[in-house]
Design an enzyme around this catalytic site. Structure first.
Site, PDB file in Angstrom:
ATOM      1  N   HIS A 272      -9.064  -6.147  10.062  1.00  0.00           N
ATOM      2  CA  HIS A 272      -9.669  -5.941   8.810  1.00  0.00           C
ATOM      3  C   HIS A 272     -11.095  -5.248   8.887  1.00  0.00           C
ATOM      4  O   HIS A 272     -11.934  -5.341   8.099  1.00  0.00           O
ATOM      5  CB  HIS A 272      -9.803  -7.308   8.185  1.00  0.00           C
ATOM      6  CG  HIS A 272      -8.386  -7.929   7.899  1.00  0.00           C
ATOM      7  ND1 HIS A 272      -7.668  -8.388   8.569  1.00  0.00           N
ATOM      8  CD2 HIS A 272      -7.687  -8.106   6.614  1.00  0.00           C
ATOM      9  CE1 HIS A 272      -6.438  -8.970   8.107  1.00  0.00           C
ATOM     10  NE2 HIS A 272      -6.588  -8.595   6.797  1.00  0.00           N
TER      11      HIS A 272
ATOM     12  N   GLU B  52       0.772  -1.288  -0.144  1.00  0.00           N
ATOM     13  CA  GLU B  52       0.079  -0.205  -0.110  1.00  0.00           C
ATOM     14  C   GLU B  52       0.847   1.221   0.042  1.00  0.00           C
ATOM     15  O   GLU B  52       0.158   2.283  -0.756  1.00  0.00           O
ATOM     16  CB  GLU B  52      -0.896  -0.025   1.110  1.00  0.00           C
ATOM     17  CG  GLU B  52      -2.201  -0.909   1.286  1.00  0.00           C
ATOM     18  CD  GLU B  52      -1.629  -2.555   1.643  1.00  0.00           C
ATOM     19  OE1 GLU B  52      -2.687  -3.288   1.364  1.00  0.00           O
ATOM     20  OE2 GLU B  52      -0.378  -2.497   2.137  1.00  0.00           O
TER      21      GLU B  52
END
Length: 322
Positions: free
Chosen positions: A129, A60
Site C-alpha cells: 500500500h 479494480e
C-alpha cells in the site's frame, strides 16, 4: 492568498469541474461516506448525489474497465483507485485499452478518463500500500501522467486532466495530502508539460518528484550554508515531460541529481538521466546521481523510514559531485 491543504485543493477541483460540466461522472470505492480513501472527494456526493457519483465494489479490474467504457461512450469520467498499488489489478484496462484506443481507431475515438490514485510512503501501510508506481506506466505510449507535489498544482493539474480528451493517470502522494499551500480562489489550470523551477540556483540541478521536492528544499537550505547553490525543478507531469526547462538548467549548472521515491532500478530517474545524457552530454561536468528508495519491499510501520530517501541522501548525492 489563502492556504489550504492538497486534499482540500483536490476536493475543490472535483466539485468545481462537476459544476462546470454536467457530463462528468465520478466513481470509486467509499465515495459516499468517506469521500474516497483519504477524503479527496469529500463533499462531492452531497453536492451531486448518486446520479453522478457511483460507489463501486472492491474490484479494480471491473470498475476501471467500466470507466474506460463510459469514457468511450462520451461520459467524461474520473475513477479513483484507493491505493496506486492496486492499479496492477486494472493494468490491462489502462495500458492495453485506454492508452491505445485513439491510435487503434485512427483518431476517431478518444478516452476522456482520469484515473486517480494516491501513492507513496508516509502512512506506514506496508509493502502493498506504499509504493510509487509512476515507473510502471511510463513505458506506455498514449497515457499522460501527472505527479503534483503541492496544493496549487494538485488543483490546477486535476482540472487540466479532467478537461483532457486523452486518458490521464493522476498520482497523488499520500504524505503531501495534508500539506498546505497557497491556492487562489479564482479559476485557474496548470498546463501539462510545463515544469516548475521551485528554487533557482547555479551549482547543481536537482530534478525532484512529489515528496522529494520538499526533501530537496530541506537539502538546499543546508547546502546553501556551505556555499552550494542548488536549483530545484519539479516536472509536475512526466508525460508530457518538460525537457527544455531541465536541459536549460543542466546547461547552466553542469551537475545533476534526480530524486524520486521509487527504487532506482527501472525508475523514472533512469529515464530522465538518459534524456539528459543524450541531449546535454557536452555540458555535464560530473556523473548524474540518482536518489531513490532501497531496493526492497517497503516494511510495515515506522520501519519504512529506513528505506525512504530523504534530505540527507540528497545532500550526500550533491556533495559527491561537487
Amino acid at each position: 492568498m489563502r492556504n489550504i491543504t492538497y486534499m482540500q485543493a483536490l476536493q475543490e477541483a472535483h466539485i468545481e469541474e462537476m459544476k462546470r460540466d454536467e457530463s462528468i461522472f465520478l466513481m470509486g470505492i467509499e465515495l459516499r461516506n468517506m469521500g474516497s480513501g483519504i477524503g479527496q472527494t469529500m463533499g462531492a456526493y452531497q453536492e451531486f448525489g448518486p446520479d453522478r457519483i457511483f460507489d463501486t465494489p472492491i474490484s479494480e479490474s471491473g470498475y476501471v474497465g467500466t470507466a474506460v467504457g463510459l469514457a468511450l461512450g462520451g461520459i467524461r469520467t474520473i475513477v479513483e483507485v484507493q491505493f496506486a498499488d492496486f492499479l496492477s489489478y486494472a493494468f490491462d484496462s489502462i495500458v492495453n485499452q485506454a492508452a491505445k484506443i485513439r491510435y487503434l481507431s485512427a483518431g476517431k475515438e478518444c478516452v476522456p478518463l482520469v484515473i486517480r490514485a494516491p501513492q507513496g510512503m508516509g502512512f506506514f501501510f506496508g509493502a502493498q500500500h506504499s509504493q510509487c508506481v509512476e515507473g510502471w506506466f511510463l513505458n506506455v505510449p498514449g497515457l499522460k501522467i501527472a505527479i503534483p507535489s503541492n496544493a496549487y498544482d494538485a488543483k490546477g493539474l486535476l482540472k487540466s486532466a479532467i478537461r483532457d480528451d486523452d486518458p490521464v493517470l493522476f498520482l497523488e502522494h499520500k504524505e503531501c495530502i495534508f500539506m498546505k499551500g497557497e491556492v487562489p480562489e479564482e479559476e485557474y489550470t496548470v498546463p501539462f508539460g510545463q515544469a516548475k523551477i521551485v528554487r533557482p540556483g547555479a551549482d547543481v540541478t536537482i530534478v525532484a518528484m512529489q515528496k522529494m521536492v520538499w526533501e530537496s528544499l530541506k537539502a538546499a537550505e543546508e547546502l546553501e550554508k556551505e556555499g552550494v547553490s542548488v536549483e530545484i525543478i519539479d516536472p509536475r507531469t512526466l508525460v508530457p515531460f518538460d525537457k527544455d526547462t531541465v536541459f536549460e538548467s543542466v546547461k547552466k549548472t553542469g551537475k545533476v541529481v534526480i530524486a524520486n521515491e521509487a527504487p532506482k532500478r527501472g525508475s523514472v530517474s533512469g529515464e530522465i538521466s538518459a534524456l539528459i545524457t543524450e541531449n546535454c552530454f557536452n555540458y555535464l561536468k560530473a556523473p548524474i546521481m540518482r536518489v531513490g528508495a532501497e531496493n526492497i519491499p517497503i516494511p510495515f510501520g515506522v520501519n519504512e523510514t529506513h528505506v525512504l530517501p530523504n534530505a540527507n541522501d540528497i545532500m550526500a548525492a550533491v556533495k559527491s559531485i561537487i
